[in-house]
Design a protein around this motif. Structure first.
Motif, PDB file in Angstrom:
ATOM      1  N   ARG A   1       0.847  -1.194   0.000  1.00 54.90           N
ATOM      2  CA  ARG A   1       0.000   0.000   0.000  1.00 54.90           C
ATOM      3  C   ARG A   1       0.886   1.249   0.000  1.00 54.90           C
ATOM      4  N   LEU A   2       0.327   2.363  -0.380  1.00 52.23           N
ATOM      5  CA  LEU A   2       1.058   3.622  -0.348  1.00 52.23           C
ATOM      6  C   LEU A   2       1.562   3.901   1.065  1.00 52.23           C
ATOM      7  N   HIS A   3       0.742   3.671   2.079  1.00 47.38           N
ATOM      8  CA  HIS A   3       1.138   3.919   3.466  1.00 47.38           C
ATOM      9  C   HIS A   3       2.317   3.040   3.885  1.00 47.38           C
ATOM     10  N   ASP A   4       2.493   1.905   3.217  1.00 51.12           N
ATOM     11  CA  ASP A   4       3.610   1.020   3.553  1.00 51.12           C
ATOM     12  C   ASP A   4       4.962   1.672   3.271  1.00 51.12           C
ATOM     13  N   LEU A   5       5.000   2.691   2.396  1.00 50.47           N
ATOM     14  CA  LEU A   5       6.250   3.408   2.166  1.00 50.47           C
ATOM     15  C   LEU A   5       6.737   4.062   3.461  1.00 50.47           C
ATOM     16  N   ARG A   6       5.807   4.482   4.290  1.00 49.76           N
ATOM     17  CA  ARG A   6       6.150   5.060   5.592  1.00 49.76           C
ATOM     18  C   ARG A   6       6.833   4.003   6.462  1.00 49.76           C
ATOM     19  N   HIS A   7       6.255   2.798   6.479  1.00 52.25           N
ATOM     20  CA  HIS A   7       6.828   1.720   7.287  1.00 52.25           C
ATOM     21  C   HIS A   7       8.194   1.292   6.753  1.00 52.25           C
ATOM     22  N   VAL A   8       8.330   1.254   5.446  1.00 53.87           N
ATOM     23  CA  VAL A   8       9.614   0.895   4.842  1.00 53.87           C
ATOM     24  C   VAL A   8      10.668   1.936   5.221  1.00 53.87           C
ATOM     25  N   ALA A   9      10.317   3.211   5.133  1.00 52.41           N
ATOM     26  CA  ALA A   9      11.264   4.275   5.487  1.00 52.41           C
ATOM     27  C   ALA A   9      11.718   4.119   6.938  1.00 52.41           C
ATOM     28  N   ALA A  10      10.786   3.936   7.845  1.00 54.55           N
ATOM     29  CA  ALA A  10      11.133   3.807   9.264  1.00 54.55           C
ATOM     30  C   ALA A  10      11.996   2.579   9.516  1.00 54.55           C
TER      31      ALA A  10
ATOM     32  N   PRO B   1      19.553   6.888  14.700  1.00 51.14           N
ATOM     33  CA  PRO B   1      18.980   6.965  16.052  1.00 51.14           C
ATOM     34  C   PRO B   1      17.454   7.089  16.035  1.00 51.14           C
ATOM     35  N   ILE B   2      16.831   6.470  17.019  1.00 50.27           N
ATOM     36  CA  ILE B   2      15.371   6.480  17.124  1.00 50.27           C
ATOM     37  C   ILE B   2      14.848   7.906  17.167  1.00 50.27           C
ATOM     38  N   SER B   3      15.555   8.806  17.834  1.00 48.60           N
ATOM     39  CA  SER B   3      15.102  10.197  17.924  1.00 48.60           C
ATOM     40  C   SER B   3      15.044  10.856  16.545  1.00 48.60           C
ATOM     41  N   VAL B   4      15.994  10.542  15.682  1.00 49.09           N
ATOM     42  CA  VAL B   4      16.022  11.109  14.331  1.00 49.09           C
ATOM     43  C   VAL B   4      14.887  10.521  13.497  1.00 49.09           C
TER      44      VAL B   4
ATOM     45  N   ASN C   1       6.302   6.022  20.192  1.00 47.41           N
ATOM     46  CA  ASN C   1       5.525   5.404  19.116  1.00 47.41           C
ATOM     47  C   ASN C   1       6.431   4.627  18.166  1.00 47.41           C
ATOM     48  N   ILE C   2       7.602   5.188  17.868  1.00 45.41           N
ATOM     49  CA  ILE C   2       8.557   4.482  17.002  1.00 45.41           C
ATOM     50  C   ILE C   2       8.977   3.180  17.666  1.00 45.41           C
ATOM     51  N   LEU C   3       9.308   3.238  18.957  1.00 43.48           N
ATOM     52  CA  LEU C   3       9.723   2.021  19.669  1.00 43.48           C
ATOM     53  C   LEU C   3       8.596   0.990  19.710  1.00 43.48           C
ATOM     54  N   ARG C   4       7.388   1.440  19.977  1.00 42.98           N
ATOM     55  CA  ARG C   4       6.247   0.521  20.059  1.00 42.98           C
ATOM     56  C   ARG C   4       6.004  -0.167  18.709  1.00 42.98           C
ATOM     57  N   THR C   5       6.157   0.580  17.639  1.00 43.50           N
ATOM     58  CA  THR C   5       5.830   0.057  16.316  1.00 43.50           C
ATOM     59  C   THR C   5       6.996  -0.682  15.652  1.00 43.50           C
ATOM     60  N   TYR C   6       8.222  -0.193  15.864  1.00 41.19           N
ATOM     61  CA  TYR C   6       9.355  -0.688  15.069  1.00 41.19           C
ATOM     62  C   TYR C   6      10.505  -1.267  15.892  1.00 41.19           C
TER      63      TYR C   6
END
Length: 192
Positions: free
Chosen positions: A135-144, A153-156, A167-172
């Motif tokens: 999906r288009l939204h999956d590009l966001r997940h691929v980037a992360a 770094p997670i902060s970046v 949220n980054i830690l919870r998801t990725y």
């Protein structure tokens, strides 16, 4: 890349930003030329388009604050070409490109793309490219996930995606290389 190469040039620019920044669809659709500094290679996200009972509305970002992210050189090049096309379309009707014009627009920047259009375009072009299940939204997940696996770094990553670190830690978290093993090794060393 295959989808981007088949896409119309304006949508190709949209895909470039979605893939390299991991930006949300509503944030990209709300982007205006004054938000992009091609000389510095940055873009600032300060608003988003969201669906409401009254139709599409402009609001603040999901992060509830403006945030600025760096652009890679290839993204600056793609955006420079996109801006040139937008400026040529504006001049065709005798007007210069307004700095407040929307970056992704079908009417010379006066209004933004319909919020659902990028997703529909993604489906069309991905089918033509033989890409399925993305999906288009999956590009966001691929980037992360790619940034985290590369040791960014997670902060970046959180700042680039307009998220909190939590949220980054919870998801990725599973994409942070060796974090659990690193913790186990540290604790063993401390107790040795």
């Amino acid at each position: 890349r295959a989808v981007q190469q088949l896409a119309a040039p304006d949508f190709g620019a949209y895909i470039q930003l979605a893939a390299t920044l991991g930006a949300r669809r509503g944030t990209l659709v709300a982007l205006r030329w004054c938000d992009i500094d091609l000389a510095r290679g940055t873009t600032t996200f300060s608003r988003a388009i969201a669906e409401s009972l009254d139709g599409e509305v402009e609001k603040g970002t999901k992060a509830e604050r403006p945030y600025t992210v760096a652009l890679g050189q290839s993204t600056v090049t793609v955006l420079s070409e996109h801006r040139l096309r937008a400026a040529e379309r504006a001049l065709a009707i005798g007007k210069p490109l307004d700095p407040d014009a929307f970056v992704f627009s079908d009417d010379r920047g006066a209004s933004h793309w319909n919020l659902g259009w990028p997703s529909h375009a993604w489906v069309t072009y991905s089918r033509r490219a033989g890409v399925s299940g993305l999906r288009l939204h999956d590009l966001r997940h691929v980037a992360a996930s790619q940034m985290l696996m590369a040791g960014i770094p997670i902060s970046v990553v959180a700042e680039r995606l307009g998220c909190t670190e939590a949220n980054i830690l919870r998801t990725y978290r599973h994409f942070v290389p060796g974090s659990d093993q690193h913790a186990a090794d540290l604790m063993d060393r401390l107790l040795a």
